[in-house]
Design an enzyme around this catalytic site. Sequence first.
Site, PDB file in Angstrom:
ATOM      1  N   ASP A 192       0.958  -1.239   0.023  1.00  0.00           N
ATOM      2  CA  ASP A 192       0.096  -0.062   0.200  1.00  0.00           C
ATOM      3  C   ASP A 192       0.847   1.312   0.011  1.00  0.00           C
ATOM      4  O   ASP A 192       0.317   2.552   0.189  1.00  0.00           O
ATOM      5  CB  ASP A 192      -0.836   0.033   1.344  1.00  0.00           C
ATOM      6  CG  ASP A 192      -0.225  -0.351   2.613  1.00  0.00           C
ATOM      7  OD1 ASP A 192       0.818  -0.473   2.435  1.00  0.00           O
ATOM      8  OD2 ASP A 192      -0.782  -0.384   3.491  1.00  0.00           O
ATOM      9  N   LYS A 201     -15.128  -1.952   2.693  1.00  0.00           N
ATOM     10  CA  LYS A 201     -14.302  -2.329   1.415  1.00  0.00           C
ATOM     11  C   LYS A 201     -15.421  -2.642   0.396  1.00  0.00           C
ATOM     12  O   LYS A 201     -15.994  -3.822   0.478  1.00  0.00           O
ATOM     13  CB  LYS A 201     -13.464  -3.630   1.682  1.00  0.00           C
ATOM     14  CG  LYS A 201     -12.152  -3.119   2.684  1.00  0.00           C
ATOM     15  CD  LYS A 201     -11.341  -4.211   2.968  1.00  0.00           C
ATOM     16  CE  LYS A 201     -10.136  -4.083   3.806  1.00  0.00           C
ATOM     17  NZ  LYS A 201      -9.683  -5.162   4.572  1.00  0.00           N
TER      18      LYS A 201
END
Length: 474
Positions: free
Chosen positions: A252, A386
């Site tokens: 990330d 998500k």
Amino acid sequence: MLVQEYLDKHLLSRKIEDAVNAAVRAKSSDPVLFISNHMRKSVPSVITKVIARQILDSRGIPTVEVDLHTNKGVFRASTPSGVSSGMYEAIELRDGDKATHLGNGVTRAVKNINEKISEALIGMDPTLQSQIDQAMIDLDKTEKKGELGANAILAVSIAACKAGAAEKEVPLYRHIADLSGKTNLLLPIPAFTLISGGKHAGNNLAVQEIMILPVGAKRFEEAVQMGAETYHHLKAIISDKYGASGCNVGEDGGLAPNISSFREGLDLVKEAIGRTGYNEKLKIAIDVAATDFCIGTKYDLDNKIPSRSGQNFKSGEDMIEMYKELCADYPIVSIEDPFDKEDWAHVKSFSSLGLCQVVGDDLLMSTPKRIEKAIGEAACNALLLKVNQIGTVTEVVEVVKMAKDAHWGVVISQRSGETDDSFIADLSVGLATGQIKAGAPCRGERLAKYNQLLRIEEELGDQAIYVGDDWRQS
């Protein structure tokens, strides 16, 4: 058939006259182009074609991309994917053929779009998001979208949402606000990943992410500046202490020095914050992802250290005491998944202390049943959302409403496997969630989200509202 008969049959004469009159009123320098555009806008848009393909995400693993065609244009969307999936979330359909992409291919999901979903949606109005999503749910017929694949359904749902915004001639975030019944548009606080660990990096750090929240910024643009500057100060600190290899990044974009303890990582971030001079304007958030190092009822904080002694196991009570100490010693305002996904007792006990925002990720998996249980038991006070764990835009809107009605915080989140699709940026503004977690201020697929939010703030101008220290928005 004569031309006049054709014009009369299709009621074109009046439409052409209206277009010509509009061109005259507008004093158009190119009347032919003006009339053409005017005529195109006068025709209601419908879905004419849906085409899918297999592309690669930010980890080099296949995912689904869709081009949804209407008579107003082509609208593209792609599906993110996580490093792991839970038993409660919508099912990501993969091929399983180990000879191709190590079993991770998505050609079955692509085929389902091209042969089944496309046929079901052709002719539908793209502004009717709930009807489009329901049509796919009905076509799938399984509880967790396992027949067509949640990765297939989500990509089409997002593409349809973009097409709906275009049909209404409004920005995507405004269309999303309309779908949810929201009237306020908010620029979220970004949770910038500074240090990566857990499954996101190859170091010895058990905790998955250490992040900063620019609570003291006045605008999103200033928040991005704070995040980027702190990131680069941290990079310099790590380079001095651990060498250039310590500045390698995780999935990330967070820096991944070979550290092994919570405090070592937090001290590095605290030092970087001190160098920026922002101090009280920056707070810290942690994604523990404790499920990844839970063994039975114990938590192994040395789970990634090859030569571990086995002496660093902690009970749930030990973890609570550790979090209490960390919150006292560092400006921590949010902790995500502090316990295993089934350790309801300890997450409830910790949440009841009111020390910080307690975010449910693996605990909730963005699924309504788990969220409902957590609300009833006061197990946490924020949802990590998500979109691929749910599968459609309509269901995303519904779970956000559920969380907001419970006065929870909502964090719109990236996945470890991302694409350059910036949809979640518009989603966070349209749903006024107040928080977005899109990774580090590094790597293109992460910056796509932050850069889109910069554009939205510029577009909103004087009407732009950055949540700042009101970031929980619960």
